[in-house]
Design an enzyme around this catalytic site. Structure first.
Site, PDB file in Angstrom:
ATOM      1  N   ARG A  11       0.837  -1.213   0.055  1.00  0.00           N
ATOM      2  CA  ARG A  11      -0.014   0.040  -0.011  1.00  0.00           C
ATOM      3  C   ARG A  11       0.847   1.199   0.035  1.00  0.00           C
ATOM      4  O   ARG A  11       0.422   2.073  -0.663  1.00  0.00           O
ATOM      5  CB  ARG A  11      -1.047   0.031   1.064  1.00  0.00           C
ATOM      6  CG  ARG A  11      -0.356   0.091   2.501  1.00  0.00           C
ATOM      7  CD  ARG A  11      -1.291   0.182   3.525  1.00  0.00           C
ATOM      8  NE  ARG A  11      -0.911  -0.248   5.043  1.00  0.00           N
ATOM      9  CZ  ARG A  11      -1.154   0.480   6.166  1.00  0.00           C
ATOM     10  NH1 ARG A  11      -2.310   1.215   6.111  1.00  0.00           N
ATOM     11  NH2 ARG A  11      -0.834  -0.069   7.213  1.00  0.00           N
ATOM     12  N   SER A  37      -5.364   5.112   5.109  1.00  0.00           N
ATOM     13  CA  SER A  37      -4.982   3.422   5.140  1.00  0.00           C
ATOM     14  C   SER A  37      -4.656   3.009   3.830  1.00  0.00           C
ATOM     15  O   SER A  37      -3.970   2.187   3.641  1.00  0.00           O
ATOM     16  CB  SER A  37      -6.270   2.785   5.584  1.00  0.00           C
ATOM     17  OG  SER A  37      -6.807   3.268   6.797  1.00  0.00           O
ATOM     18  N   GLU A  58     -19.227   3.577  -1.200  1.00  0.00           N
ATOM     19  CA  GLU A  58     -18.422   3.102  -2.490  1.00  0.00           C
ATOM     20  C   GLU A  58     -19.144   2.817  -3.462  1.00  0.00           C
ATOM     21  O   GLU A  58     -18.589   2.962  -4.758  1.00  0.00           O
ATOM     22  CB  GLU A  58     -17.922   1.586  -2.061  1.00  0.00           C
ATOM     23  CG  GLU A  58     -16.912   1.727  -0.724  1.00  0.00           C
ATOM     24  CD  GLU A  58     -17.812   1.875   0.634  1.00  0.00           C
ATOM     25  OE1 GLU A  58     -18.989   1.506   0.733  1.00  0.00           O
ATOM     26  OE2 GLU A  58     -17.192   2.173   1.516  1.00  0.00           O
ATOM     27  N   PHE A  83     -14.398  -3.674   0.758  1.00  0.00           N
ATOM     28  CA  PHE A  83     -15.401  -2.469   0.278  1.00  0.00           C
ATOM     29  C   PHE A  83     -15.714  -2.306  -1.188  1.00  0.00           C
ATOM     30  O   PHE A  83     -16.779  -1.765  -1.497  1.00  0.00           O
ATOM     31  CB  PHE A  83     -15.045  -1.370   1.262  1.00  0.00           C
ATOM     32  CG  PHE A  83     -15.129  -1.722   2.595  1.00  0.00           C
ATOM     33  CD1 PHE A  83     -16.063  -2.473   3.287  1.00  0.00           C
ATOM     34  CD2 PHE A  83     -14.247  -0.864   3.399  1.00  0.00           C
ATOM     35  CE1 PHE A  83     -15.779  -2.689   4.544  1.00  0.00           C
ATOM     36  CE2 PHE A  83     -14.033  -0.885   4.933  1.00  0.00           C
ATOM     37  CZ  PHE A  83     -14.952  -1.791   5.599  1.00  0.00           C
ATOM     38  N   HIS A 108      -5.464  -3.672   1.921  1.00  0.00           N
ATOM     39  CA  HIS A 108      -5.875  -4.669   3.325  1.00  0.00           C
ATOM     40  C   HIS A 108      -6.581  -5.717   2.835  1.00  0.00           C
ATOM     41  O   HIS A 108      -7.502  -6.492   3.296  1.00  0.00           O
ATOM     42  CB  HIS A 108      -6.805  -3.860   3.984  1.00  0.00           C
ATOM     43  CG  HIS A 108      -6.165  -2.926   4.767  1.00  0.00           C
ATOM     44  ND1 HIS A 108      -5.680  -1.724   4.231  1.00  0.00           N
ATOM     45  CD2 HIS A 108      -6.150  -2.549   6.338  1.00  0.00           C
ATOM     46  CE1 HIS A 108      -5.016  -0.843   5.334  1.00  0.00           C
ATOM     47  NE2 HIS A 108      -5.521  -1.153   6.429  1.00  0.00           N
ATOM     48  N   ASP A 116      -7.985  -7.192  12.389  1.00  0.00           N
ATOM     49  CA  ASP A 116      -9.377  -6.822  12.206  1.00  0.00           C
ATOM     50  C   ASP A 116     -10.390  -7.823  12.078  1.00  0.00           C
ATOM     51  O   ASP A 116     -11.675  -7.557  12.289  1.00  0.00           O
ATOM     52  CB  ASP A 116      -9.400  -5.841  10.770  1.00  0.00           C
ATOM     53  CG  ASP A 116      -8.861  -4.473  11.029  1.00  0.00           C
ATOM     54  OD1 ASP A 116      -8.613  -4.094  12.191  1.00  0.00           O
ATOM     55  OD2 ASP A 116      -8.507  -3.753  10.110  1.00  0.00           O
ATOM     56  N   ARG A 166      -1.779  -4.676   3.578  1.00  0.00           N
ATOM     57  CA  ARG A 166      -1.513  -3.569   4.707  1.00  0.00           C
ATOM     58  C   ARG A 166      -0.299  -3.844   5.330  1.00  0.00           C
ATOM     59  O   ARG A 166       0.373  -2.590   5.661  1.00  0.00           O
ATOM     60  CB  ARG A 166      -2.532  -3.922   5.955  1.00  0.00           C
ATOM     61  CG  ARG A 166      -2.441  -3.281   7.082  1.00  0.00           C
ATOM     62  CD  ARG A 166      -3.321  -3.620   8.257  1.00  0.00           C
ATOM     63  NE  ARG A 166      -3.454  -2.708   9.185  1.00  0.00           N
ATOM     64  CZ  ARG A 166      -2.613  -2.656  10.395  1.00  0.00           C
ATOM     65  NH1 ARG A 166      -1.495  -3.723  10.221  1.00  0.00           N
ATOM     66  NH2 ARG A 166      -2.560  -2.130  11.221  1.00  0.00           N
TER      67      ARG A 166
END
Lengths: 313, 275
Positions: A11, A37, A58, A83, A108, A116, A166
């Protein structure tokens, strides 16, 4: 605010890659509240006039991107991989069907995302985007390759999906390394077996190849950062020269890199393939290393798969 | 009109009548399609295309054209009839509607039809697309305007309200929405399926400027389109109260003709009524 990530997280490379293509005035970055993020925040800091915040929405972001692309912009929309899936039909019908050059980055992705928990750990994104006509699907393994592949998005005429990770992993490339969208990168050469890997599993594949070499099993290791279009030319060559494959991905074994390889190998060759990936189940909270061990996404998993593939030659 | 140009309302009404003839003929020929929502939308579309949309029929890809986003993409016969009446499509094009290889696809598609700005078919997406077009125009300092046509049933999609929120936040002064408020959706009347309530008030609550209009009174439509075109204080919505199937007696307020084509006898009656 997410944990700081520097070094080898893909990322971070994506964030730097956006800055590299910022010279093109057509580039517009779209965010859905996760710029810190996904690392699009660096582009926002430098080019606020070409960054659009669309909130936690989104579906709107994907069609907004399509509208921009139809007006001559090159929109790059990022959020978490999971997402983007919420807007799958928007991507399919609103972006890919008209073939608009919208580039989506899902960060991620994978079990590696860790603590998470399973709701955030997309293990199917590569598979679903691979099924959409006209889509290029990319999953870099470290920050350096992610930066380079992001910079190359400007060369694509149609839509793309890139998954980034991530967490930091060992770097597979050095600054200035040559790699190209659509061409697998051969990181190590051996004549007994080819390990075709992507994302955070590329480093694990290199470690496994070193272990296997001590058993006199010499492996080629490929960073197949482009899942679609698959580098068939390279796969055909390795099918002849190695005669056995292992796929390694932080993704479901259904439909991702292993699925893509299996589709081609089973219809064109009799070369055996063993798959290392998530076995059709969801993850849970835990440290990345714990989860990868639990799921068999580790060096031992690749070594066992390699021995099975060779025994099937 | 705000620019001083005289508008011949009766000519627009005649254009709308010719469009209605196209709509019933092409759905009859295709033996499928969506005549009801095309007939309810057509007067609004004629008012927009006929008075203010900057669009070059000899160069439909003109970069700085105004955009018309047909979000209720199943009402494609309405779009094709306009393009036919403006000379972008010919008779053979529209009569090939829904057949293999036709430029007139079942739902409007920007890759298949010159003059179509959006590939629709899945409801709820066009306002987001239009907003993207609107902010791209602003980034380019272009004065092109973006019109989006929504169906009222379509506003049941949550994405419409994501876009409505974003349009106000981003001050999309070049974005105009017209809602075809015909009160019927695929299965039945909206108040049976899921009534959306006061659509205008909902847009207002998201910060939009809103007016309502009789969607079949051409003179009122011309006035409200002119008003919308000159507003520059933020995004603008027009709620056009319409009748599904308007202009063909047996289709009017008849949910069956949402997605059913007229048969031979029905076509004969429809053409008689529209003559």
């Amino acid at each position: 605010m997410s944990a700081p990530s520097s070094g080898g997280a893909s990322r971070d490379g994506y964030g730097r890659g956006l800055l590299r293509i910022a010279h093109d005035p057509r580039v517009v970055v779209l965010e859905a509240d996760l710029g810190k993020s996904t690392k699009s925040c660096h582009f926002r800091d430098e080019y606020p006039d070409r960054t659009v915040s669309l909130g936690i929405a989104e579906q709107n972001m994907m069609l907004f991107a399509a509208g921009m692309a139809s007006s001559g912009k090159i929109p790059i929309a990022s959020t978490f991989a999971i997402f983007t899936e919420r807007a799958f039909e928007q991507v399919r019908n609103g972006i890919a069907r008209p073939g608009l050059p919208v580039h989506i980055c899902g960060s991620h992705g994978g079990i590696h995302t860790g603590t998470d928990g399973s709701s955030a750990q997309s293990i199917e994104d590569l598979a679903i985007y691979r099924t959409i006509p006209k889509m290029t699907v990319i999953h870099p393994c470290d920050d350096i390759s992610a930066e380079e592949l992001t910079a190359q998005l400007l060369d694509l005429n149609g839509p793309s999906y890139m998954r980034t990770a991530r967490n930091k992993v060992p770097r597979m490339y050095e600054d200035g390394s040559k790699l190209k969208i659509g061409s697998g990168s051969v990181l190590r050469e051996g004549g007994d077996l080819a390990i075709i890997s992507c994302g955070v599993m590329v480093g694990v594949a290199i470690s496994a190849a070193e272990t296997l070499s001590r058993e006199s099993i010499n492996c080629t290791v490929v960073d197949m950062h482009t899942i679609k279009p698959l580098d068939i030319e390279l796969i055909a060559k390795l099918s002849d020269s190695c005669g056995a494959f292992v796929s390694a991905e932080d993704h479901s074994v259904i439909g991702g890199l292993g699925g893509a390889l299996s589709e081609w190998l089973s219809t064109n060759t009799s070369t055996p393939l063993e798959m290392v990936g998530v076995r059709d189940n969801f993850g849970q909270s835990g440290a990345s290393s714990e989860l990868m061990e639990l799921m068999g996404l580790n060096e031992a998993g690749i070594c066992e798969a390699a021995r099975r593939a060779i025994s099937r030659k | 009109m705000g620019d001083g140009t005289e508008v011949d309302v009766s000519e627009l009404e005649q254009m709308a009548r010719r469009c209605r003839v196209d709509i019933v003929k092409m759905t009859h020929a295709a033996k499928s399609g969506h005549p009801g929502g095309s007939l309810s939308a057509i007067d609004c579309m004629v008012a927009i295309y006929g008075t203010c949309l900057r669009f070059d029929t000899s160069n439909p890809d003109w970069e700085d054209r105004d955009r018309f986003i047909m979000s209720k993409g199943h009402a494609s016969p309405a779009m094709y009839s306009i393009l036919h009446q403006m000379g972008v499509l010919d008779e053979d094009d529209i009569m090939g509607f829904r057949t293999l290889g036709s430029v007139c696809q079942g739902h409007v598609d920007m890759n298949w039809t010159k003059g179509v700005d959006f590939s629709a078919g899945s409801l709820g997406m066009g306002l987001s697309f239009g907003l993207g077009c609107a902010l791209a125009a602003k980034m380019d300092s272009s004065d092109r305007r973006i019109w989006v046509m929504l169906g009222d049933g379509e506003t049941q999609e949550g994405q419409i309200w994501e876009a409505a929120m974003a349009a106000n936040y981003h001050n999309a002064t070049n974005l105009r929405v017209i809602v075809d408020r015909n009160r019927i959706q695929n299965d039945d009347f909206m108040d049976v399926q899921m009534e959306i309530g006061d659509i205008g008030e909902k847009f207002r609550s998201f910060g939009w400027t809103v007016k309502e209009v009789d969607g079949h009174d051409m003179s009122s439509l011309v006035d409200v389109v002119d008003w919308a075109n000159s507003e520059d204080g933020g995004p603008v919505a027009i709620v056009a109260n319409t009748v599904k199937g308007n202009g063909v007696s047996f289709m009017e307020n008849n949910p069956s003709f949402h997605g059913m084509a007229p048969d031979d006898e029905e076509l004969r009656i429809a053409l008689e009524e529209l003559s």
